[in-house]
Enzyme design. Structure first.
Site, PDB file in Angstrom:
ATOM      1  CB  CYS A  52      13.725   9.162   7.080  1.00 11.99           C
ATOM      2  SG  CYS A  52      14.614   7.831   6.465  1.00 11.99           S
TER       3      CYS A  52
ATOM      4  CE  LYS B  20      -1.505   3.120   2.027  1.00 10.53           C
ATOM      5  NZ  LYS B  20      -1.501   4.528   1.435  1.00 10.53           N
TER       6      LYS B  20
ATOM      7  NE  ARG C  24       1.369  12.664   0.721  1.00  4.00           N
ATOM      8  CZ  ARG C  24       2.039  13.131   2.141  1.00  4.00           C
ATOM      9  NH1 ARG C  24       3.039  14.157   1.649  1.00  4.00           N
ATOM     10  NH2 ARG C  24       2.053  12.269   3.142  1.00  4.00           N
TER      11      ARG C  24
ATOM     12  CB  SER D  38       4.674  10.721  10.058  1.00  3.28           C
ATOM     13  OG  SER D  38       3.615  10.585   9.892  1.00  3.28           O
TER      14      SER D  38
END
Ligand code: NAD
Length: 498
Positions: free
Chosen positions: A280, A172, A176, A225
């Site tokens: 990240c 999944k 965006r 996040s």
């Protein structure tokens, strides 16, 4: 308008009623739509996975490895196409998109050697006539939920390892930039992977919750996040699944007084601003040790930052492109204002940047703050944009404490010529991945990737042996073969016919 569909059982699956816009970061506006799936879409993918997985798991590992070899060759063949597709939806420049794909490809290369890593352990004669051995078996069906910022690398961290060891995998991806994951699914199929083994379902929270609750899915790997990572971890574990959930970050770069400052400036401009700071493992905090180091560093940093070229993602001379959406641009600029309000000294202000001919694109100029302090919200939280905050430390111990006490613990770097300081730092810092004169210490594919504290929930890291451990379970077999001869002489009884 172009539409991105699910990729189920080897093809576009199930029509949808809900859609999300895919924006054009370079120019603003909508460029395509992605379908948002629900429980019934997931059920179809699970059914296809259940039908295909037993035969895939039973295939000998060399044959699965051959699929990985062919998949690797196909990615290399389609590198330019994939990089352009990725840049068009994400906004990162083509060189960064190629890097994104390349780091995923290296995990595929690691998976080409999976017959070796799947070998178990064996003890002959653990007792009289007793042997003990272990074997690694796949879990069955696993799922991956991935963020927008590495739409090739992160799906491959999970999907290549999960499938190569014999699982079926349902991805999944971020809504965006969902096109590259679909293309990877097509290439897996072309490489000889059976339909149903690597599938893509698109969606938002509704699909994520369906995955977390689905009884046929044994394991979930998440990257995104921290608040969502924590949620995914708790809900998945409560449903009895194996879960690893990587979260956000706020990585620090410690600059010792003896560091090579020209090298540091070069590294920082790449690590803080490259990919518009949407990594990240970016370095959004720099910690010079001592005011003299801070002043010397600042004097070199300002012109280097001002020389950075911001451009559209296909501009080969641009250092970085737009951020991913208008909302994200507003969020990053909001953090810049917060840092100003909190008393940070704004040295270079990237707000209001307009690129000629692309005035509606989501661009932010590089931004530098000095005199940022640990009580500021803008220091505590992840900004995820082209913003570098300088936090001054008086000495080594103070510098070491900053990343160690921060809520995130993904990566950290120290710049120094002093081996002892570097060694002490690496041993004592409370962060998962450490760079010594390496600004972005992402471990290579045969090591493993993972942060600490709120940067990672769960016990195992991504890829390498940690990834193999996550996507397999170990079966331990104890076998006893006593002497079967009637007189106990150990003479073998040869069965005779007739
Ligand atoms: P995100 O958390 O918004 O989204 C990640 C995934 O979660 C997406 O697939 C999204 O559809 C889904 N999601 C979003 N909201 C949800 C909700 N309320 N409930 C359930 N699922 C939801 O992250 P993002 O903005 O796509 O990516 C950026 C973040 O990812 C940054 O925080 C970055 O630090 C982090 N990240 C971490 C790593 C790592 O390895 N630690 C690597 C890359 C990115």
């Amino acid at each position: 308008m172009r539409q991105v569909d699910h990729f189920i059982h080897g093809g576009a699956g199930a029509a949808g009623t809900r859609f999300a816009d895919i924006m054009d970061p370079n120019n603003g506006g909508v460029q395509a739509q992605v379908v948002l799936g629900d429980q019934s879409v997931l059920d179809a993918a699970v059914a296809a996975a259940q039908a295909a997985q037993p035969a895939w798991a039973a295939m000998n590992p060399q044959r699965r490895a051959r699929v990985m070899f062919d998949f690797k060759a196909l990615i290399e063949k389609h590198m330019d196409e994939l990089a352009h597709m990725l840049s068009a939806e994400h906004g990162k420049v083509i060189a960064d998109s190629k890097g994104d794909i390349q780091r995923g490809l290296e995990v595929v290369e690691f998976c080409c050697g999976l017959p070796h890593v799947l070998k178990g352990e064996y003890t002959h004669g653990a007792g009289p006539g007793i042997d003990v051995w272990s074997m690694r078996q796949p879990l069955g069906i696993g799922a991956g939920i991935t963020p927008f910022n590495f739409p090739a690398m992160i799906p491959l961290w999970m999907g290549a390892v999960a499938t190569s060891v014999g699982n079926a995998f349902i991805l999944k991806p971020s809504e965006r930039d969902p096109s590259v994951p679909n293309r990877l699914a097509e290439l897996f199929l072309e490489a000889g992977m059976p339909a149903g083994i690597f599938q893509v379902v698109h969606g938002d929270k509704e699909m994520v919750d369906a995955i977390l609750d689905h009884p046929a899915i044994s394991a979930v790997s998440f990257v995104g996040s921290s608040d969502i990572a924590h949620y995914v971890y708790n809900r998945g574990v409560a449903a009895g699944k194996r879960v690893q959930a990587m979260g956000g970050a706020k990585n620090h770069g410690i600059v010792m007084p003896d560091a090579d400052l020209d090298q540091v400036v070069n590294d920082l401009t790449g690590a803080a601003f490259g990919s518009a700071g949407e990594r990240c493992m970016a370095l959004p905090v720099v910690v010079p040790v001592g005011d003299d180091t801070a002043e010397r560093l600042k004097a070199k940093l300002i012109p280097a930052i001002e020389a950075l070229r911001v451009g559209i993602s296909t501009d080969a001379d641009a250092h970085y492109g737009p951020v991913v959406t208008a909302q994200h641009k507003a969020k990053v600029e909001g953090w810049i204002q917060t840092c100003v309000d909190e008393g940070g000294e704004l040295v270079v202000d990237g707000r209001g940047f307009k690129l000629q001919g692309h005035e509606e694109g989501y661009f932010i100029g590089p931004t530098l703050f000095d005199h940022v302090t640990t009580d500021m919200e803008s220091y505590k939280e992840e900004i995820f944009g082209p913003v570098l905050q300088m936090v001054r430390a008086a000495n080594f111990e103070e510098a070491l404490a900053l990343p160690s006490k921060h809520q995130y613990g993904n990566g950290v770097a120290i710049f120094t010529r002093n081996g002892h300081a570097a060694r002490e730092f690496a041993a004592r810092v409370n962060v998962g991945m450490v760079g010594i004169n390496v600004p972005i210490p992402v471990p290579v594919a045969y090591h493993s990737f993972g942060g600490w504290k709120r940067s990672g929930f769960g016990d195992t890291d991504q890829y390498g042996m940690e990834g193999i451990k996550f996507w397999t379970k170990v079966k331990k077999i104890t076998a006893r073969w006593p002497d079967g001869s009637p007189d106990g002489t150990n003479a073998f009884i040869i069965p005779t016919m007739g």
